[in-house]
Design a protein around this motif. Structure first.
Motif, PDB file in Angstrom:
ATOM      1  N   UNK A  84       0.835  -1.197   0.000  1.00 18.48           N
ATOM      2  CA  UNK A  84       0.000   0.000   0.000  1.00 18.48           C
ATOM      3  C   UNK A  84       0.870   1.247   0.000  1.00 18.48           C
ATOM      4  N   UNK A  85       0.419   2.255  -0.692  1.00 22.33           N
ATOM      5  CA  UNK A  85       1.154   3.517  -0.840  1.00 22.33           C
ATOM      6  C   UNK A  85       1.288   4.220   0.508  1.00 22.33           C
ATOM      7  N   UNK A  86       2.502   4.633   0.851  1.00 25.89           N
ATOM      8  CA  UNK A  86       2.742   5.316   2.127  1.00 25.89           C
ATOM      9  C   UNK A  86       2.058   6.683   2.197  1.00 25.89           C
ATOM     10  N   UNK A  87       1.734   7.289   1.038  1.00 23.84           N
ATOM     11  CA  UNK A  87       1.044   8.593   1.050  1.00 23.84           C
ATOM     12  C   UNK A  87      -0.311   8.493   1.738  1.00 23.84           C
ATOM     13  N   UNK A  88      -0.962   7.363   1.625  1.00 21.67           N
ATOM     14  CA  UNK A  88      -2.275   7.203   2.254  1.00 21.67           C
ATOM     15  C   UNK A  88      -2.174   7.281   3.769  1.00 21.67           C
ATOM     16  N   UNK A  89      -1.080   6.799   4.319  1.00 24.21           N
ATOM     17  CA  UNK A  89      -0.885   6.845   5.770  1.00 24.21           C
ATOM     18  C   UNK A  89      -0.393   8.222   6.212  1.00 24.21           C
ATOM     19  N   UNK A  90       0.470   8.826   5.411  1.00 27.66           N
ATOM     20  CA  UNK A  90       1.057  10.124   5.769  1.00 27.66           C
ATOM     21  C   UNK A  90      -0.001  11.214   5.882  1.00 27.66           C
ATOM     22  N   UNK A  91      -1.037  11.149   5.076  1.00 28.41           N
ATOM     23  CA  UNK A  91      -2.078  12.183   5.096  1.00 28.41           C
ATOM     24  C   UNK A  91      -3.316  11.780   5.889  1.00 28.41           C
ATOM     25  N   UNK A  92      -3.256  10.643   6.567  1.00 30.27           N
ATOM     26  CA  UNK A  92      -4.382  10.230   7.397  1.00 30.27           C
ATOM     27  C   UNK A  92      -5.546   9.642   6.634  1.00 30.27           C
ATOM     28  N   UNK A  93      -5.336   9.252   5.384  1.00 27.36           N
ATOM     29  CA  UNK A  93      -6.438   8.678   4.601  1.00 27.36           C
ATOM     30  C   UNK A  93      -6.741   7.246   5.042  1.00 27.36           C
ATOM     31  N   UNK A  94      -5.740   6.520   5.521  1.00 29.06           N
ATOM     32  CA  UNK A  94      -5.925   5.191   6.090  1.00 29.06           C
ATOM     33  C   UNK A  94      -5.664   5.299   7.582  1.00 29.06           C
ATOM     34  N   UNK A  95      -6.420   4.580   8.373  1.00 25.47           N
ATOM     35  CA  UNK A  95      -6.276   4.592   9.825  1.00 25.47           C
ATOM     36  C   UNK A  95      -5.023   3.809  10.228  1.00 25.47           C
ATOM     37  N   UNK A  96      -4.064   4.471  10.833  1.00 23.71           N
ATOM     38  CA  UNK A  96      -2.805   3.837  11.234  1.00 23.71           C
ATOM     39  C   UNK A  96      -3.007   2.712  12.245  1.00 23.71           C
ATOM     40  N   UNK A  97      -4.062   2.789  13.059  1.00 23.38           N
ATOM     41  CA  UNK A  97      -4.300   1.776  14.084  1.00 23.38           C
ATOM     42  C   UNK A  97      -4.986   0.534  13.534  1.00 23.38           C
ATOM     43  N   UNK A  98      -5.580   0.606  12.351  1.00 18.19           N
ATOM     44  CA  UNK A  98      -6.341  -0.522  11.814  1.00 18.19           C
ATOM     45  C   UNK A  98      -5.844  -1.020  10.465  1.00 18.19           C
ATOM     46  N   UNK A  99      -4.813  -0.432   9.937  1.00 17.71           N
ATOM     47  CA  UNK A  99      -4.346  -0.776   8.593  1.00 17.71           C
ATOM     48  C   UNK A  99      -2.926  -1.328   8.612  1.00 17.71           C
ATOM     49  N   UNK A 100      -2.618  -2.097   7.607  1.00 21.19           N
ATOM     50  CA  UNK A 100      -1.251  -2.563   7.384  1.00 21.19           C
ATOM     51  C   UNK A 100      -0.778  -1.954   6.078  1.00 21.19           C
ATOM     52  N   UNK A 101       0.532  -1.879   5.883  1.00 20.84           N
ATOM     53  CA  UNK A 101       1.019  -1.321   4.625  1.00 20.84           C
ATOM     54  C   UNK A 101       1.551  -2.391   3.680  1.00 20.84           C
ATOM     55  N   UNK A 102       1.630  -3.648   4.180  1.00 19.51           N
ATOM     56  CA  UNK A 102       2.137  -4.710   3.327  1.00 19.51           C
ATOM     57  C   UNK A 102       1.609  -6.056   3.820  1.00 19.51           C
ATOM     58  N   UNK A 103       1.245  -6.913   2.876  1.00 25.47           N
ATOM     59  CA  UNK A 103       0.831  -8.283   3.197  1.00 25.47           C
ATOM     60  C   UNK A 103       1.568  -9.225   2.254  1.00 25.47           C
ATOM     61  N   UNK A 104       2.163 -10.276   2.830  1.00 20.42           N
ATOM     62  CA  UNK A 104       2.882 -11.283   2.056  1.00 20.42           C
ATOM     63  C   UNK A 104       2.252 -12.640   2.361  1.00 20.42           C
ATOM     64  N   UNK A 105       1.871 -13.364   1.310  1.00 17.13           N
ATOM     65  CA  UNK A 105       1.158 -14.624   1.474  1.00 17.13           C
ATOM     66  C   UNK A 105       1.894 -15.749   0.764  1.00 17.13           C
ATOM     67  N   UNK A 106       1.988 -16.901   1.428  1.00 18.98           N
ATOM     68  CA  UNK A 106       2.557 -18.100   0.827  1.00 18.98           C
ATOM     69  C   UNK A 106       1.587 -19.239   1.074  1.00 18.98           C
ATOM     70  N   UNK A 107       1.324 -20.022   0.035  1.00 20.67           N
ATOM     71  CA  UNK A 107       0.393 -21.123   0.181  1.00 20.67           C
ATOM     72  C   UNK A 107       0.813 -22.353  -0.596  1.00 20.67           C
ATOM     73  N   UNK A 108       0.351 -23.506  -0.126  1.00 21.26           N
ATOM     74  CA  UNK A 108       0.555 -24.778  -0.810  1.00 21.26           C
ATOM     75  C   UNK A 108      -0.773 -25.520  -0.814  1.00 21.26           C
ATOM     76  N   UNK A 109      -0.936 -26.394  -1.799  1.00 22.07           N
ATOM     77  CA  UNK A 109      -2.187 -27.128  -1.859  1.00 22.07           C
ATOM     78  C   UNK A 109      -2.102 -28.359  -2.729  1.00 22.07           C
ATOM     79  N   UNK A 110      -3.133 -29.168  -2.615  1.00 24.33           N
ATOM     80  CA  UNK A 110      -3.273 -30.349  -3.449  1.00 24.33           C
ATOM     81  C   UNK A 110      -4.703 -30.351  -3.997  1.00 24.33           C
ATOM     82  N   UNK A 111      -4.816 -30.598  -5.284  1.00 24.95           N
ATOM     83  CA  UNK A 111      -6.111 -30.650  -5.963  1.00 24.95           C
ATOM     84  C   UNK A 111      -6.310 -32.047  -6.535  1.00 24.95           C
ATOM     85  N   UNK A 112      -7.500 -32.588  -6.351  1.00 27.93           N
ATOM     86  CA  UNK A 112      -7.847 -33.893  -6.915  1.00 27.93           C
ATOM     87  C   UNK A 112      -9.012 -33.682  -7.862  1.00 27.93           C
TER      88      UNK A 112
END
Length: 144
Positions: free
Chosen positions: A76-104
């Motif tokens: 997420x763009x840091x400008x959104x946090x700097x100007x108070x557009x996103x709530x600093x107490x409820x938002x994250x600025x980055x999410x990283x996801x890793x997953x594995x699976x099996x399909x039948x």
């Protein structure tokens, strides 16, 4: 063949306005997914179609089994946090996801899926990171 790879990169730009405060915010995300059909099928952008599907006439068939893994990231763009557009107490600025699976794939219409994903969140500027999210889920899909 049995191997598949898919990736994408996205940039999203939008004007956000809250009260008198406004700014143009640009967020970006990407993902890369790898798959390997272990037996009885070929990788596909759509769905795997087993070479020897399970049918009412052929219930001893095995269908096709596929292993998958994916990594994705959202920034997420840091400008959104700097100007108070996103709530600093409820938002994250980055999410990283890793997953594995099996399909039948029983046949071209029925699929069972079991996946495990783990998402790590980075807090906004100067904030504490949110706890890592871990999830195991299953799904049965009927496609026509």
């Amino acid at each position: 063949g049995p191997f598949g790879i898919m990736g994408e990169y996205t940039i999203s730009q939008q004007n956000i306005k809250i009260g008198a405060m406004s700014d143009k915010v640009a967020n970006d995300a990407f993902q890369i997914q790898l798959s390997w059909v272990l037996f009885n099928g070929d990788a596909s952008f759509r769905r795997v179609q087993p070479h020897n599907p399970i049918t009412f006439e052929n219930i001893s068939a095995l269908g096709a089994v596929q292993l998958v893994t994916r990594y994705s990231e959202l920034n997420l763009d840091t400008k959104a946090f700097a100007h108070g557009l996103f709530n600093l107490d409820r938002s994250v600025n980055k999410a990283q996801d890793f997953g594995v699976g099996i399909n039948w794939y029983l046949n071209r219409n029925v699929k069972f899926q079991l996946s495990y994903n783990q998402t790590h969140f980075n807090g906004a500027i100067g904030r504490i990171d949110r706890p890592t999210e871990k999830i195991l889920f299953s799904r049965m899909q009927l496609a026509f």
